[in-house]
Design an enzyme around this catalytic site. Structure first.
Site, PDB file in Angstrom:
ATOM      1  N   THR A 158       0.862  -1.189   0.000  1.00  0.00           N
ATOM      2  CA  THR A 158       0.000   0.000   0.000  1.00  0.00           C
ATOM      3  C   THR A 158       0.896   1.235   0.000  1.00  0.00           C
ATOM      4  OG1 THR A 158      -0.253  -0.262   2.408  1.00  0.00           O
ATOM      5  CG2 THR A 158      -2.030  -1.088   1.010  1.00  0.00           C
ATOM      6  N   LYS A 184       4.058  -6.905   4.085  1.00  0.00           N
ATOM      7  CA  LYS A 184       3.808  -5.502   3.789  1.00  0.00           C
ATOM      8  C   LYS A 184       3.428  -4.808   5.083  1.00  0.00           C
ATOM      9  CE  LYS A 184       0.356  -3.498   3.369  1.00  0.00           C
ATOM     10  NZ  LYS A 184      -0.484  -2.649   4.323  1.00  0.00           N
ATOM     11  N   THR A 195      -2.169  -4.576  11.633  1.00  0.00           N
ATOM     12  CA  THR A 195      -1.633  -3.546  10.766  1.00  0.00           C
ATOM     13  C   THR A 195      -0.527  -4.013   9.851  1.00  0.00           C
ATOM     14  OG1 THR A 195       0.002  -2.792  12.346  1.00  0.00           O
ATOM     15  CG2 THR A 195      -2.185  -1.866  12.525  1.00  0.00           C
ATOM     16  N   GLU A 281       5.796   4.836   7.535  1.00  0.00           N
ATOM     17  CA  GLU A 281       5.470   5.949   6.631  1.00  0.00           C
ATOM     18  C   GLU A 281       6.297   7.183   6.962  1.00  0.00           C
ATOM     19  OE1 GLU A 281       0.884   4.709   5.562  1.00  0.00           O
ATOM     20  OE2 GLU A 281       1.279   5.978   7.291  1.00  0.00           O
ATOM     21  N   ASN A 403      -0.356  10.583   5.504  1.00  0.00           N
ATOM     22  CA  ASN A 403      -1.639  10.195   6.075  1.00  0.00           C
ATOM     23  C   ASN A 403      -2.708  11.261   5.926  1.00  0.00           C
ATOM     24  OD1 ASN A 403      -1.591   7.442   7.515  1.00  0.00           O
ATOM     25  ND2 ASN A 403       0.402   8.350   7.931  1.00  0.00           N
ATOM     26  N   THR A 408      -5.960  10.406  -1.564  1.00  0.00           N
ATOM     27  CA  THR A 408      -5.843  11.267  -2.749  1.00  0.00           C
ATOM     28  C   THR A 408      -4.486  11.112  -3.395  1.00  0.00           C
ATOM     29  OG1 THR A 408      -5.116  13.100  -1.357  1.00  0.00           O
ATOM     30  CG2 THR A 408      -7.453  12.973  -1.897  1.00  0.00           C
TER      31      THR A 408
END
EC number: 2.3.1.35
Length: 408
Positions: A158, A184, A195, A281, A403, A408
């Site tokens: 992702t 992942k 998660t 992230e 995040n 988008t």
């Protein structure tokens, strides 16, 4: 060769879930994402004894429930199908219908029983799967299937920035046994088996109850000891498939080579867990916290995770601010009694606190340690013999950016 304790392992070049005998995989783009691969499958040529652990989030996603149904029917699987880009979570009865349709479509395409198929999904929560695209993609999989673990690794990602795979070879009864893994995970990462997706394959032959016990034990020491942001997902799991193609006798805890298998399985799991933590992230650094001298293992685990999960510690590491006082703060918030007069703290190679007394150290050395790609924090409580290690990452501006614009 890698030698750890008395056991030898050989890493498999570009190893992944297809490295063990009898496993194939594939990953394709079916249209959930705009361009990137988003549908993957692992297939065992024969029945594979399987075990899984699941998220502790109260809103467990439909695919996990379907996988639990399959494993409750029997202890073997032949296939695992996974999509990325849509979690099929918080989608009500229709979510279950869609997850079952995925399972049945794979069973039909590969002439399997539905109970031999596991299903999982990852991505945005609360949106229905584009099931027609997924079913059309599943129809393509038999024609594209091969020893292509790399495409599968890509298909499950992702917000990850890199695919996470490895494999090792060990010896059982003089025969080569391979353990491969792919995972992942980047955000919404917190312990208690949540998660993340992690899939481990092996050509070892092992009793199903033994495999489940091993998975729980190793998960508690590896995947459950990482955190990125403290949030527990609705979806994710670790699933293991063992098809026995290596040809040795069945492994149990009484087998003389059992410690060898445990060693290899733990290594693969720990490396995958560390890759996930490193790829948090927006992360720029991997943080490893070792707590030793604890009165109990639980005490060591909780304190290690408190430190590595502290936003103040994470931001200090990101800014290379040698503020080790934040480590003290995190220890004090653990809920366990810690005698500060017995506490030792080492940052990198620098002892900053010994028996509760601040040392005369060079602050630049601590700052430099926080600038490294891997930051190590060692805490010795000097209250017992137990220890634990936790992994995490720094908290950066990019975490907020990623995040804030996830959809988008």
């Amino acid at each position: 060769m890698i030698k750890m304790t008395n056991f030898k392992m050989k890493t498999v070049k570009e190893g992944d879930v297809t490295s063990p005998l009898g496993f194939q995989a594939v990953g394709i783009h079916c249209g959930i994402k705009k361009k990137r691969k988003d549908l993957g499958l692992i297939l065992s040529e024969g029945p594979a004894v399987s075990a899984a652990v699941y998220t502790t989030n109260a809103f467990q996603a439909a695919p996990l429930k379907v996988t639990q149904q399959s494993l409750a029917k029997g202890s073997t699987l032949r296939a695992l199908v996974v999509n990325s880009g849509n979690a099929n979570a918080f989608t009500g009865e229709q979510g279950m219908v869609d997850a079952l349709m995925m399972r049945n479509a794979v069973a039909d395409s590969f002439q399997l029983s539905p109970w031999e198929v596991a299903v999982t999904s990852t991505g945005v929560i609360g949106e229905r799967l584009p099931i027609e695209k997924i079913l059309a993609g599943i129809e393509q999989l038999p024609h594209l299937l091969g020893e292509d673990g790399a495409s599968f690794s890509e298909a499950i990602l992702t917000t990850d920035t890199f695919a996470k795979s490895l494999a090792v070879e060990i010896e059982i009864e003089g025969k080569t046994v391979t353990i491969g893994g792919t995972a992942k995970g980047s955000g919404m990462i917190h312990p208690n088996m949540a998660t993340m997706l992690a899939f481990v394959t092996t050509d070892a032959k092992i009793h199903p109850d033994v495999l489940q016990r091993l998975l729980h034990h190793v998960t508690d020491q590896t995947f459950n000891m990482i955190t990125v942001d403290g949030d527990t997902s609705t979806n994710d799991m670790v699933l293991v498939m063992a098809n026995g193609f290596a040809g040795h006798t069945e492994l149990t805890e009484a087998h003389p080579d059992w410690p060898v298998f445990v060693h290899g399985f733990h290594y693969v799991s720990e490396q995958l867990a560390k890759m996930i933590a490193q790829d948090g992230e927006g992360a720029t650094k991997l943080i490893e916290v070792v707590v030793q001298g604890a009165a109990t293992e639980e005490m060591a685990k909780v304190i290690a995770k408190k430190i590595v999960g502290s936003n103040l510690v994470k931001t200090a590491v990101f800014g290379a601010d040698g503020n080790w006082g934040r480590v003290v703060m995190a220890i004090g918030n653990s809920g366990f009694y810690v005698d500060e007069k017995q506490l030792d703290i080492t940052i990198g190679h620098t002892l900053v606190v010994q028996k509760g007394i601040v040392m005369n150290y060079e602050e630049e050395a601590v700052t430099q340690s926080f600038k490294e790609n891997k930051v190590k924090i060692l805490v010795d409580l000097n209250q017992g013999e137990q220890s634990a290690t936790a992994w995490g990452c720094d908290l950066t501006y990019d975490y907020v950016k990623i995040n804030a614009s996830y959809r988008t």
